[in-house]
Design an enzyme around this catalytic site. Structure first.
Site, mmCIF file in Angstrom:
data_model
loop_
_atom_site.group_PDB
_atom_site.id
_atom_site.type_symbol
_atom_site.label_atom_id
_atom_site.label_comp_id
_atom_site.label_asym_id
_atom_site.label_seq_id
_atom_site.Cartn_x
_atom_site.Cartn_y
_atom_site.Cartn_z
ATOM 1 N N LYS A 489 0.850 -1.194 0.000
ATOM 2 C CA LYS A 489 0.000 0.000 0.000
ATOM 3 C C LYS A 489 0.886 1.245 0.000
ATOM 4 O O LYS A 489 2.089 1.173 0.268
ATOM 5 C CB LYS A 489 -0.917 -0.007 1.220
ATOM 6 N N ARG A 586 -10.093 0.843 15.873
ATOM 7 C CA ARG A 586 -10.092 1.682 14.679
ATOM 8 C C ARG A 586 -11.178 1.188 13.732
ATOM 9 O O ARG A 586 -12.169 1.853 13.511
ATOM 10 C CB ARG A 586 -8.700 1.665 14.027
ATOM 11 N N TYR A 715 13.919 31.772 2.889
ATOM 12 C CA TYR A 715 12.697 32.490 3.230
ATOM 13 C C TYR A 715 12.688 32.928 4.691
ATOM 14 O O TYR A 715 13.198 32.235 5.570
ATOM 15 C CB TYR A 715 11.480 31.610 2.958
ATOM 16 N N MET A 764 10.144 24.672 -1.214
ATOM 17 C CA MET A 764 9.316 23.673 -1.887
ATOM 18 C C MET A 764 10.152 22.732 -2.750
ATOM 19 O O MET A 764 9.957 21.512 -2.734
ATOM 20 C CB MET A 764 8.256 24.358 -2.756
#
Length: 820
Positions: A489, A586, A715, A764
């Protein structure tokens, strides 16, 4: 070797004898690797997770007529009537006996190499320096195991004038078998490290076991600076030829070492003569590897001047097949650095594993240094390609043109790589599997660059051999006969679902599990035939589940009733997997639901069959919750017992995940679910050393800058230079899976072996790294995680788990799959 000679070997009992004088040229232990059935002997080996006897009839139907078996089950009357069959106690040991007998027929120099590291590199470098003078047979890639060594030695033929074989062991009493097979004349002991420490009581024991390979050799080459090795060699009085940086008693001494921009300059004292030799590699390990190779050549009688010239021509050893995305929706297998008949056979086996229904195009250079007569060699190549149903052959080199008549008329021939690149229509290659295999001198790197899909320069390398190693480790600790479900998965934990699934299917996995139906569809479209469980089915995917033979996890009355309604509408039946909640809270049915659940299942047993039932352990990786975990497991056992008794049939029961397999193997039940452990993470932290690292995330340096004190980086001006600082911008950011939590010194990456901290915020698509004091240039590789820093170390640095980092690797990051 004739079958009659094999039948007369110790331990052989002839069951059926049809043709004594038939020549056996090829040995086969993996039924999927059959190439030349007429002259092949299949050895059926029975192990804890495989049984070669299952494939006897299939191989017989493909034309194999010579068999070695351990038991007579699987022998059909037709097979027994028409085949040569030998029964032995253990197939592996008889394989070694056959190889040892064949080895005894040759009287040529045979070199055996062992050690913890660098066996393959030293072997390949000696081959590079000697293959122009001798017809050398050598271990393919790193065939150094109990199985690989006899298969390598069997390749010895009358035209060979020298042999080089690797030998590796993992525990006691293994080396004697390999020594009897190789029967070495000379030896090299490369070094001693931590590999396979768990198989020995001490390092001294490991050295003594490895030295059993060299009983009776004329000379053993090793470095006297490895004191533990030297002490044992001296104690056993093994004849030796040594080198050293500091021991003047060594036969060769390194007087001076100078690292240059293009490698190392060494002043060596050999037999009283000092000679400068240049090693064309800049890493320290290459000095040791080259010294072993040079010492052997000195021992072999080559002059120092001649050796210096040969060493200067050494090339990097490329030891792996790489699977990549290619142009025009094709898949590319890159094996562009070497080419021989055995290597071609291995590459074609790898291609078959990943072929599905794709056409197979092989781009092949002339095969050099085979020792065979050219006409015989190219006939063998043609037979090999035909046996693997190659769709299209592209031959490059003058010898292909000379023997064009033995290949199909559709074969395209080119005189050299340059002409191929200029004249070939690359748009004709679409939706196919392309194997590129060439001798180094043909420069096939240019071909693979042309065929490779151009994507993000950052790549995630997945080591398929390591993945198989991890699979086998977990198989070894689960109860014998336990099935394994491979969890693929989330894009196989970021590693690439269909490629991993194809490998697992090839290795006999029993089940696969995916999160959503569309993941299962992808696997089916890539030729995956094993059962697939879908963890998160919903009403919109019911038709897909039926169409693609996917088995849903059923965890609630709502989804069960919807599934039954759909099956009624379609007049169909299907397998399901019941999710039982024993404490995770769950998803899943609880014990109090059992009566209502049974009523529904019994009422609709013509529609649904329980293929399996499972539970999810909440804390199998934490010792503090052992009692809770055992309570869950016993609750699950009781729950399943009620279901099976009332339904009147048994189903597959599975509860253990990767953590549970290690800590609670007695509760393996019928099947275990192997997830993160498959990818090299032992979440308990108990046996991490027994797993191999599967993934390596690699990027590169885009630009270098010098930032002065007081200036800022990135940044929000978060990165502040307190002094003049060298900055490298690397081509990875949070969109690629390099988490923003690595910002401002939290994260470190490796550049040329040095850990360098992040400076400023992760962007990014890019990240800035402090490389002050590090030798670095633009374009250098950057290891985000791999051997160092490891995936586990990086996940701990930002307070998360390895799962998150793996599954967070962006899809735009190129996946490269490789095997040795």
């Amino acid at each position: 070797m004739l079958f009659s000679q094999i039948a007369d070997l110790p331990g052989a009992t002839v069951i059926s004898r049809q043709a004594d004088e038939v020549e056996v040229r090829h040995l086969l232990t993996d039924s999927r690797s059959l190439h030349f059935p007429q002259h092949t002997l299949f050895i059926a080996i029975k192990g804890p997770s495989h049984d070669g006897h299952k494939y006897l009839e299939s191989l017989f139907n493909q034309g194999v007529r010579h068999f070695v078996i351990e038991e007579e089950s699987g022998l059909t009357p037709a097979l027994k009537k028409s085949s040569n069959i030998i029964k032995v106690e253990r197939g592996l040991r008889f394989l070694q006996t056959m190889a040892a007998y064949k080895r005894s027929l040759f009287h040529i120099p045979v070199l055996a190499i062992t050690g913890s590291n660098a066996k393959t590199i030293v072997k390949e470098w000696i081959w590079q320096m000697l293959h122009t003078d001798y017809a050398v047979v050598r271990s393919p890639k790193s065939y150094n195991s109990q199985l690989g060594v006899p298969l390598s030695v069997w390749e010895m033929e009358g035209y060979h004038s020298m042999a080089i074989f690797e030998a590796g062991i993992s525990t006691y009493y293994e080396m004697e078998y390999l020594r009897n097979v190789i029967q070495p004349v000379h030896g090299i002991f490369t070094n001693i490290g931590t590999a396979h420490d768990q198989g020995f009581k001490s390092q001294s024991d490991k050295i003594r076991e490895k030295l059993k390979l060299f009983v009776g050799v004329e000379h053993l080459v090793y470095c006297k600076d490895h004191k533990a090795i030297d002490d044992e060699v001296q104690a056993q009085q093994i004849p030796s030829f040594t080198w050293s940086r500091k021991d003047k008693a060594a036969d060769i001494q390194i007087v001076k070492e100078e690292r240059q921009s293009n490698g190392w300059d060494l002043d060596l004292s050999i037999r009283g003569q000092v000679q400068r030799i240049h090693i064309p590699f800049s890493d320290g390990a290459s000095v040791e590897n080259a010294m072993h190779a040079m010492a052997y050549l000195v021992l072999f009688g080559f002059s120092v001047e001649d050796i210096a010239q040969r060493v200067a021509r050494l090339e990097a050893v490329h030891m792996r097949l790489e699977l990549k995305n290619g142009i025009n929706s094709s898949v590319l297998i890159d094996d562009s650095y070497n080419n021989d008949l055995m290597g071609l056979s291995l590459a074609l086996d790898f291609a078959t594993q990943h072929r599905r229904t794709l056409p197979l195009t092989v781009i092949l250079s002339d095969v050099l240094q085979s020792g065979l007569a050219p006409e015989e060699l190219y006939k063998s190549i043609a037979e090999l390609l035909q046996s693997k149903k190659v769709t299209q052959l592209i031959g490059i080199g003058p010898l292909f043109s000379s023997f064009a008549k033995v290949f199909p008329s559709t074969t395209q021939l080119f005189s050299d790589t340059t002409h191929f690149l200029k004249e070939f229509d690359f748009t004709s290659l679409k939706n196919e599997l392309i194997l590129v295999k060439g001798a180094r001198s043909f420069g096939f790197e240019a071909i693979t660059q042309r065929l490779e899909e151009k994507v993000h320069g950052t790549r995630f390398e997945i080591d398929l051999d390591a993945l198989v190693h991890n699979l086998n480790y977990y198989r070894s600790i689960a109860k014998p006969g336990t099935k394994i479900m491979g969890m693929v998965k989330a894009f196989a934990y970021g590693s690439g679902s269909h490629q991993v699934a194809q490998l697992l299917q090839h290795r006999g996995i029993d089940y696969l599990a995916v999160a959503y139906a569309d993941e299962g569809v992808v696997l089916r479209n890539y030729g995956i035939t094993v059962p697939i469980m879908v963890l998160n089915p919903d009403r919109q995917t019911f038709a897909t589940l039926i169409r693609y033979r996917l088995e849903p996890e059923i965890y609630s009355f709502k989804i069960l009733k919807e599934w039954i309604e759909y099956l009624d509408w379609e007049n169909a039946s299907a397998n399901i997997h019941l999710k039982l909640d024993t404490g995770m809270h769950r998803l899943g049915f609880e014990k109090k639901d059992v009566q209502a659940l049974l009523e529904l299942l019994l009422l609709h047993q013509n529609r649904v069959t329980i293929a399996g039932a499972f539970t999810h352990l909440a804390a199998a990786d934490e010792e503090v919750w052992n009692e809770f975990t055992e309570t869950q497991l016993k609750e699950f056992q009781s729950f399943c017992g009620l279901l099976e008794t009332s339904l009147g049939y048994s189903f597959i029961k599975h509860a253990l995940n990767s953590a549970g397999i290690v800590r609670f193997p007695e509760y393996s039940f019928d099947m275990v679910r192997l997830g993160i452990g498959l990818y090299g993470v032992e979440v308990n932290g108990l046996f991490q050393h027994k797993l191999m690292n599967v993934g390596k995330l690699i990027t590169h340096v885009s630009q270098l800058k010098q930032v002065e004190a007081g200036e800022t980086v990135g940044y929000s001006r978060k990165g502040k230079a307190t002094k003049s600082t060298a900055i490298a911008t690397i081509a990875i950011g949070y969109a690629d899976g390099f988490d923003r939590r690595f910002s401002n010194g939290v994260g470190k990456v490796s550049i040329n072996g040095v850990l360098c901290p992040v400076i400023g915020n992760v962007c990014m698509d890019m990240t800035m790294i402090d490389v002050s004091g590090v030798e670095v240039k633009e374009g250098d590789e950057v290891i985000v995680f791999g051997d160092s820093p490891t995936l586990i170390e990086q996940s701990k640095a930002i307070g998360t788990i390895a799962y998150e980092l793996l599954t967070g690797i962006g899809e735009r990051v190129k996946r490269v799959f490789f095997k040795q």
